[in-house]
Write a protein that holds these residues in place. Structure first.
Motif, PDB file in Angstrom:
ATOM      1  N   VAL A  71      19.907 -17.051  -6.552  1.00  0.00           N
ATOM      2  CA  VAL A  71      19.234 -16.121  -5.640  1.00  0.00           C
ATOM      3  C   VAL A  71      19.481 -16.563  -4.199  1.00  0.00           C
ATOM      4  O   VAL A  71      19.193 -17.713  -3.852  1.00  0.00           O
ATOM      5  CB  VAL A  71      17.718 -16.072  -5.910  1.00  0.00           C
ATOM      6  N   PRO A  72      19.999 -15.687  -3.340  1.00  0.00           N
ATOM      7  CA  PRO A  72      20.251 -16.064  -1.944  1.00  0.00           C
ATOM      8  C   PRO A  72      18.945 -16.348  -1.204  1.00  0.00           C
ATOM      9  O   PRO A  72      17.871 -15.896  -1.594  1.00  0.00           O
ATOM     10  CB  PRO A  72      20.938 -14.828  -1.345  1.00  0.00           C
ATOM     11  N   ARG A 110      14.961  -4.758  -1.056  1.00  0.00           N
ATOM     12  CA  ARG A 110      14.095  -4.683  -2.235  1.00  0.00           C
ATOM     13  C   ARG A 110      14.616  -5.565  -3.358  1.00  0.00           C
ATOM     14  O   ARG A 110      13.846  -6.284  -4.017  1.00  0.00           O
ATOM     15  CB  ARG A 110      13.995  -3.231  -2.711  1.00  0.00           C
ATOM     16  N   ALA A 111      15.922  -5.524  -3.601  1.00  0.00           N
ATOM     17  CA  ALA A 111      16.498  -6.312  -4.687  1.00  0.00           C
ATOM     18  C   ALA A 111      16.286  -7.801  -4.461  1.00  0.00           C
ATOM     19  O   ALA A 111      15.959  -8.548  -5.389  1.00  0.00           O
ATOM     20  CB  ALA A 111      17.990  -5.992  -4.821  1.00  0.00           C
ATOM     21  N   LEU A 112      16.468  -8.257  -3.207  1.00  0.00           N
ATOM     22  CA  LEU A 112      16.246  -9.669  -2.920  1.00  0.00           C
ATOM     23  C   LEU A 112      14.763 -10.026  -3.012  1.00  0.00           C
ATOM     24  O   LEU A 112      14.401 -11.066  -3.572  1.00  0.00           O
ATOM     25  CB  LEU A 112      16.781 -10.013  -1.524  1.00  0.00           C
ATOM     26  N   ALA A 113      13.884  -9.172  -2.446  1.00  0.00           N
ATOM     27  CA  ALA A 113      12.452  -9.461  -2.467  1.00  0.00           C
ATOM     28  C   ALA A 113      11.936  -9.625  -3.887  1.00  0.00           C
ATOM     29  O   ALA A 113      11.145 -10.527  -4.182  1.00  0.00           O
ATOM     30  CB  ALA A 113      11.679  -8.359  -1.744  1.00  0.00           C
ATOM     31  N   ARG A 114      12.383  -8.766  -4.779  1.00  0.00           N
ATOM     32  CA  ARG A 114      11.939  -8.871  -6.177  1.00  0.00           C
ATOM     33  C   ARG A 114      12.325 -10.217  -6.775  1.00  0.00           C
ATOM     34  O   ARG A 114      11.541 -10.847  -7.500  1.00  0.00           O
ATOM     35  CB  ARG A 114      12.544  -7.731  -6.998  1.00  0.00           C
ATOM     36  N   ARG A 115      13.523 -10.671  -6.474  1.00  0.00           N
ATOM     37  CA  ARG A 115      13.999 -11.929  -7.048  1.00  0.00           C
ATOM     38  C   ARG A 115      13.296 -13.132  -6.422  1.00  0.00           C
ATOM     39  O   ARG A 115      13.010 -14.115  -7.104  1.00  0.00           O
ATOM     40  CB  ARG A 115      15.515 -12.017  -6.887  1.00  0.00           C
ATOM     41  N   LEU A 116      13.049 -13.066  -5.125  1.00  0.00           N
ATOM     42  CA  LEU A 116      12.338 -14.164  -4.485  1.00  0.00           C
ATOM     43  C   LEU A 116      10.914 -14.287  -5.001  1.00  0.00           C
ATOM     44  O   LEU A 116      10.400 -15.385  -5.212  1.00  0.00           O
ATOM     45  CB  LEU A 116      12.338 -13.966  -2.967  1.00  0.00           C
ATOM     46  N   ILE A 117      10.257 -13.141  -5.180  1.00  0.00           N
ATOM     47  CA  ILE A 117       8.902 -13.161  -5.723  1.00  0.00           C
ATOM     48  C   ILE A 117       8.893 -13.751  -7.128  1.00  0.00           C
ATOM     49  O   ILE A 117       8.062 -14.593  -7.476  1.00  0.00           O
ATOM     50  CB  ILE A 117       8.303 -11.744  -5.730  1.00  0.00           C
ATOM     51  N   ALA A 118       9.858 -13.331  -7.948  1.00  0.00           N
ATOM     52  CA  ALA A 118       9.925 -13.838  -9.319  1.00  0.00           C
ATOM     53  C   ALA A 118      10.191 -15.340  -9.343  1.00  0.00           C
ATOM     54  O   ALA A 118       9.680 -16.066 -10.201  1.00  0.00           O
ATOM     55  CB  ALA A 118      11.019 -13.100 -10.094  1.00  0.00           C
ATOM     56  N   ALA A 119      10.987 -15.820  -8.358  1.00  0.00           N
ATOM     57  CA  ALA A 119      11.323 -17.240  -8.306  1.00  0.00           C
ATOM     58  C   ALA A 119      10.274 -18.068  -7.579  1.00  0.00           C
ATOM     59  O   ALA A 119      10.341 -19.292  -7.595  1.00  0.00           O
ATOM     60  CB  ALA A 119      12.681 -17.416  -7.625  1.00  0.00           C
ATOM     61  N   LYS A 164       0.931  -5.955  -3.104  1.00  0.00           N
ATOM     62  CA  LYS A 164       1.801  -6.544  -4.109  1.00  0.00           C
ATOM     63  C   LYS A 164       2.419  -7.844  -3.613  1.00  0.00           C
ATOM     64  O   LYS A 164       2.489  -8.838  -4.325  1.00  0.00           O
ATOM     65  CB  LYS A 164       2.908  -5.557  -4.474  1.00  0.00           C
ATOM     66  N   LEU A 165       2.896  -7.866  -2.349  1.00  0.00           N
ATOM     67  CA  LEU A 165       3.532  -9.048  -1.810  1.00  0.00           C
ATOM     68  C   LEU A 165       2.516 -10.152  -1.539  1.00  0.00           C
ATOM     69  O   LEU A 165       2.785 -11.320  -1.769  1.00  0.00           O
ATOM     70  CB  LEU A 165       4.297  -8.694  -0.536  1.00  0.00           C
ATOM     71  N   ALA A 166       1.346  -9.771  -1.039  1.00  0.00           N
ATOM     72  CA  ALA A 166       0.349 -10.776  -0.681  1.00  0.00           C
ATOM     73  C   ALA A 166      -0.203 -11.492  -1.902  1.00  0.00           C
ATOM     74  O   ALA A 166      -0.626 -12.628  -1.819  1.00  0.00           O
ATOM     75  CB  ALA A 166      -0.799 -10.128   0.092  1.00  0.00           C
ATOM     76  N   THR A 167      -0.202 -10.837  -3.045  1.00  0.00           N
ATOM     77  CA  THR A 167      -0.751 -11.459  -4.246  1.00  0.00           C
ATOM     78  C   THR A 167       0.329 -12.146  -5.073  1.00  0.00           C
ATOM     79  O   THR A 167       0.078 -12.588  -6.172  1.00  0.00           O
ATOM     80  CB  THR A 167      -1.448 -10.405  -5.131  1.00  0.00           C
ATOM     81  N   ALA A 173       6.217 -17.078   2.484  1.00  0.00           N
ATOM     82  CA  ALA A 173       6.967 -15.847   2.249  1.00  0.00           C
ATOM     83  C   ALA A 173       7.579 -15.265   3.511  1.00  0.00           C
ATOM     84  O   ALA A 173       7.374 -14.117   3.823  1.00  0.00           O
ATOM     85  CB  ALA A 173       6.064 -14.796   1.582  1.00  0.00           C
ATOM     86  N   PRO A 174       8.364 -16.047   4.255  1.00  0.00           N
ATOM     87  CA  PRO A 174       8.894 -15.512   5.510  1.00  0.00           C
ATOM     88  C   PRO A 174       9.891 -14.401   5.323  1.00  0.00           C
ATOM     89  O   PRO A 174      10.194 -13.695   6.273  1.00  0.00           O
ATOM     90  CB  PRO A 174       9.560 -16.742   6.159  1.00  0.00           C
ATOM     91  N   TYR A 175      10.434 -14.214   4.095  1.00  0.00           N
ATOM     92  CA  TYR A 175      11.385 -13.125   3.909  1.00  0.00           C
ATOM     93  C   TYR A 175      10.718 -11.773   4.112  1.00  0.00           C
ATOM     94  O   TYR A 175      11.386 -10.769   4.328  1.00  0.00           O
ATOM     95  CB  TYR A 175      12.004 -13.170   2.504  1.00  0.00           C
ATOM     96  N   CYS A 176       9.378 -11.731   4.060  1.00  0.00           N
ATOM     97  CA  CYS A 176       8.678 -10.471   4.264  1.00  0.00           C
ATOM     98  C   CYS A 176       8.559 -10.116   5.740  1.00  0.00           C
ATOM     99  O   CYS A 176       8.117  -9.031   6.070  1.00  0.00           O
ATOM    100  CB  CYS A 176       7.270 -10.547   3.664  1.00  0.00           C
ATOM    101  N   ARG A 177       8.923 -11.020   6.604  1.00  0.00           N
ATOM    102  CA  ARG A 177       8.730 -10.774   8.018  1.00  0.00           C
ATOM    103  C   ARG A 177      10.012 -10.249   8.624  1.00  0.00           C
ATOM    104  O   ARG A 177      11.094 -10.721   8.341  1.00  0.00           O
ATOM    105  CB  ARG A 177       8.296 -12.069   8.714  1.00  0.00           C
ATOM    106  N   SER A 178       9.894  -9.254   9.477  1.00  0.00           N
ATOM    107  CA  SER A 178      11.070  -8.590  10.019  1.00  0.00           C
ATOM    108  C   SER A 178      11.704  -9.386  11.146  1.00  0.00           C
ATOM    109  O   SER A 178      11.042  -9.846  12.057  1.00  0.00           O
ATOM    110  CB  SER A 178      10.669  -7.205  10.546  1.00  0.00           C
TER     111      SER A 178
END
Length: 461
Positions: A71-72, A110-119, A164-167, A173-178
């Motif tokens: 995962v990048p 979205r694809a990256l965020a899902r993988r980061l959350i899972a990891a 969803k992201l906060a929980t 989780a800096p990937y959520c920040r623009s």
């Protein structure tokens, strides 16, 4: 994408994409360049050819990357094609083609965020927008697609999907920040594949006060500072947060703070003798309040937990304040200031203010003359006896809110403790994917400041 020391997708063919690829490679990242054409920069560790205009391409791309490389950690969204034709000459297929590719960055995010959350890992997303998205472009599809890129940046996504992201429990989780930069050049369109000297400017929408923005000026009244010279008030503006019921990271922080206090086995008298609490008791006496009858907010929660209890779980933000209060031994509060305009003063009450009790707004009270209250410009008091009780108007409930976090101290050296508590709150907010303003600290020498202006600014007076 990059792996190793950091890890981004960029359009590696030329222009900005080539520059990003080279810069990341020079910084010892392993760069995977992705482009619609097979001419990626040789600085890339590897290259893939992908057409983001094809439905499902982003998801397939990230699955292929995960299988081959993992995962990048960094994603640079720089996809951009341009067709030089007038809006009146566009056919639906061509318009859709430009839009599908340029706006397809959202699906990569979205694809990256899902993988980061899972990891359970942090990461970063960099969306490269264009000034054309704001000032307009003769190439209509391009300008519209770049506007979409900006508005689908992680900050915008988080504001609508923060529950969803906060929980997710991802620390920081800096990937959520623009991270948005538009790149402008006085002579050349730098979104093309031409290598040019580029001036990079941060044009985030929150960098300056928007027209009609509702700032809030908070002031410590001079008469209060005369009575309690050591009073310090720390503030954090949170312009937009979707308050959720539970956040695993906050729950763990509150439980740990309770466990630490249980282990200390402090008696009621020992809680009252803690330096920060003893100073609050003296401060209450200085404004003619009996500290044995009316406990400051910090002493109240500390006593409750010290005797073996646990605090009720209210919501993620209130729980965060309680955890920080237990750790710092300071009063920490979350105030919904969405209904407060212009000014909020910490001052001695006149006696004519209206206070709506927490949970009983239909039974208004009037503070006693001389007691300390948080008062707005509409004659409303939002606390009783300083921080003993919060009012119903500013209670923090679930859903989208405009929040002011407060941290207070009255003891010698309290400013340092307030700043440490503000730092903990800021870090925790980042972990919840919440953007907050720069902390502001007020005291006798700096009694007033403005918040909720520029996103990161706090102005003192």
């Amino acid at each position: 994408m990059t792996r190793g020391r950091g890890s981004g997708e960029g359009r590696g063919a030329g222009g900005i994409g080539r520059a990003a690829t080279a810069a990341l490679a020079e910084s010892e990242h392993r760069v995977l360049a992705v482009d619609v054409k097979d001419d990626a920069d040789p600085a890339a560790h590897a290259a893939l050819v992908v057409d983001l205009g094809v439905p499902g391409a982003a998801g397939e791309l990230f699955q292929e990357i995960e299988d081959a490389y993992g995962v990048p950690g960094i994603l640079v969204n720089n996809a951009g094609i341009y067709e030089a034709r007038d809006f009146l000459d566009y056919d639906a297929e061509s318009y859709g083609r430009v839009f599908d590719i340029n706006a397809g960055a959202a699906f990569c995010t979205r694809a990256l965020a899902r993988r980061l959350i899972a990891a359970g890992r942090p990461g970063s997303v960099i969306n490269v927008a264009s000034i054309s998205g704001q000032s307009g472009s003769p190439e209509a599809a391009y300008g519209a697609s770049k506007t979409s890129t900006e508005r689908s940046s992680p900050t915008e996504v988080v504001s609508r999907n923060s529950r969803k992201l906060a929980t997710s429990g991802i620390p920081h989780a800096p990937y959520c920040r623009s991270h948005q930069q538009r790149i402008t050049d006085s002579t050349t369109d730098t979104d093309t594949d031409t290598d040019t000297d580029m001036e990079m400017k941060d044009h985030s929408p929150m960098d300056s006060t928007p027209t009609g923005a509702r700032t809030l000026t908070v002031t410590i009244d001079a008469r209060l500072s005369e009575r309690v010279p050591g009073y310090v008030l720390g503030l954090i503006a949170v312009p937009d947060i979707d308050v959720v019921k539970d956040a695993p990271a906050v729950a763990a922080q509150l439980t740990a703070a309770e466990d630490d206090l249980h282990a200390a086995q402090l008696s009621k008298a020992e809680v009252s003798a803690l330096p920060a609490i003893a100073a609050w008791r003296d401060a209450y006496r200085a404004v003619d309040v009996n500290p044995n009858r009316f406990l400051c907010a910090a002493e109240s929660v500390l006593r409750r937990v010290a005797k073996g209890d646990r605090l009720p779980r209210i919501n993620s933000l209130v729980d965060l304040c309680n955890a920080t209060s237990l750790d710092s031994r300071l009063p920490v509060a979350s105030c919904d200031v969405g209904d407060i305009e212009g000014e909020l003063d910490v001052r001695l009450a006149h006696g004519g203010e209206t206070y709506l009790p927490l949970g009983a707004p239909d039974a208004p009270e009037q503070p006693e003359p001389g007691e300390v209250v948080y008062a707005d410009g509409q004659g409303r008091a939002h606390s009783r006896r300083w921080n003993w009780r919060q009012g119903d108007v500013v209670k923090t409930e679930l859903g989208p809110r405009r929040i002011l976090l407060t941290v207070e101290s009255a003891h010698e050296g309290g400013r340092d403790d307030v700043e440490r508590a503000l730092g903990r709150l800021t870090e925790a907010l980042a972990g919840l994917c919440v953007e907050s303003g720069r902390p502001l600290v007020l005291d006798r020498s700096t009694p007033s400041g403005e918040l909720f202006g520029a996103w990161s600014a706090a102005t003192v007076h």
